[in-house]
Design a protein around this motif. Sequence first.
Motif, mmCIF file in Angstrom:
data_model
loop_
_atom_site.group_PDB
_atom_site.id
_atom_site.type_symbol
_atom_site.label_atom_id
_atom_site.label_comp_id
_atom_site.label_asym_id
_atom_site.label_seq_id
_atom_site.Cartn_x
_atom_site.Cartn_y
_atom_site.Cartn_z
ATOM 1 N N ALA A 41 -57.452 9.774 -28.973
ATOM 2 C CA ALA A 41 -57.456 10.844 -27.983
ATOM 3 C C ALA A 41 -56.061 11.018 -27.410
ATOM 4 O O ALA A 41 -55.364 10.039 -27.152
ATOM 5 C CB ALA A 41 -58.436 10.524 -26.857
ATOM 6 N N ILE A 42 -55.671 12.266 -27.202
ATOM 7 C CA ILE A 42 -54.403 12.580 -26.535
ATOM 8 C C ILE A 42 -54.752 12.918 -25.089
ATOM 9 O O ILE A 42 -55.470 13.889 -24.827
ATOM 10 C CB ILE A 42 -53.700 13.770 -27.216
ATOM 11 C CG1 ILE A 42 -53.461 13.464 -28.698
ATOM 12 C CG2 ILE A 42 -52.390 14.092 -26.505
ATOM 13 C CD1 ILE A 42 -52.994 14.660 -29.512
ATOM 14 N N ASP A 43 -54.270 12.104 -24.154
ATOM 15 C CA ASP A 43 -54.630 12.248 -22.741
ATOM 16 C C ASP A 43 -53.390 12.053 -21.870
ATOM 17 O O ASP A 43 -53.191 10.989 -21.280
ATOM 18 C CB ASP A 43 -55.715 11.219 -22.398
ATOM 19 C CG ASP A 43 -56.211 11.334 -20.972
ATOM 20 O OD1 ASP A 43 -56.038 12.391 -20.344
ATOM 21 O OD2 ASP A 43 -56.783 10.331 -20.482
ATOM 22 N N PRO A 44 -52.538 13.086 -21.753
ATOM 23 C CA PRO A 44 -51.266 12.931 -21.040
ATOM 24 C C PRO A 44 -51.386 12.416 -19.605
ATOM 25 O O PRO A 44 -50.557 11.637 -19.152
ATOM 26 C CB PRO A 44 -50.674 14.345 -21.051
ATOM 27 C CG PRO A 44 -51.351 15.033 -22.182
ATOM 28 C CD PRO A 44 -52.709 14.428 -22.293
ATOM 29 N N SER A 45 -52.409 12.831 -18.864
ATOM 30 C CA SER A 45 -52.482 12.436 -17.457
ATOM 31 C C SER A 45 -53.477 11.334 -17.141
ATOM 32 O O SER A 45 -53.687 11.013 -15.983
ATOM 33 C CB SER A 45 -52.744 13.652 -16.577
ATOM 34 O OG SER A 45 -53.413 14.668 -17.219
ATOM 35 N N GLY A 46 -54.100 10.744 -18.140
ATOM 36 C CA GLY A 46 -54.988 9.625 -17.898
ATOM 37 C C GLY A 46 -56.270 9.998 -17.179
ATOM 38 O O GLY A 46 -56.671 9.330 -16.236
#
Length: 185
Positions: A41-46
Motif C-alpha cells: 500500500a502507498i500511504d504518504p500520510s499514515g
Amino acid sequence: MVGRVTMAEISKAGAHPPSEPTEARRPIHFARPGASSFAIAIDPSGKLHFSSDELYGDHVVVLLGCEVPDSHLAELAADGVSYVVSDKKEIDVGAMLVLLGKELGISRVLLEGGANVNGPLMAAGLVDELSLIVAPALEGNRGSDRIVEFGEEGLAGRVELSLLACEKLGHGAVHLRYSVRHPSK
C-alpha cells in the motif's frame, strides 16, 4: 499494490495504539521478510490501519511519507506489518520498489490502484503493461472514476500504448492488454 483509498476499503481497521510499548524503527521495518506474497500500500500520510499483518494471505507492506509519526509506525510494527518510510516529502515509489526487490525478493508487482496512483506511476516509467477489462455497461456520471489521471498536462507525450492482445470474454466483455512505452527513455 494499491493506494491509500483502495487499501482502506480492503483493510477497514481503525486506529488502535499498541497495548505494549513497541519500537518505531525508521526507515525500514520488515516483519516477515520470508513471506511468499505481499499486499503493498502507498500511504504518504499514515492514515491506514490494519488488524493483522496480512490481507487475503498476502503479507502487508506499507510505503509511507517521511512525516508519519512514530506512534503510527509503532502501531504497524505491533500488528506485524512491514513498512518503508521515505526520506523525502514525496514518496519515490521507484526507489522503494528497488529496495523491496533487494530485501524481499519482489520482482513483479500488480498495480491495482486508482487513477491518482496509476497516473503518476505510469508517468514515472514504473508500469510496463496495462491490462483492462471492458464490460458492456456505462456509468457516465460527472466525475466518474478514471483509470489513469496525471495532473493538468496528462500523459500525452510521456506514455505510448501498443496493443498486445484482445481477448473476447463472456457476457460481451473484452480483455485488452497493452505494452506501455515511455518515449523519453
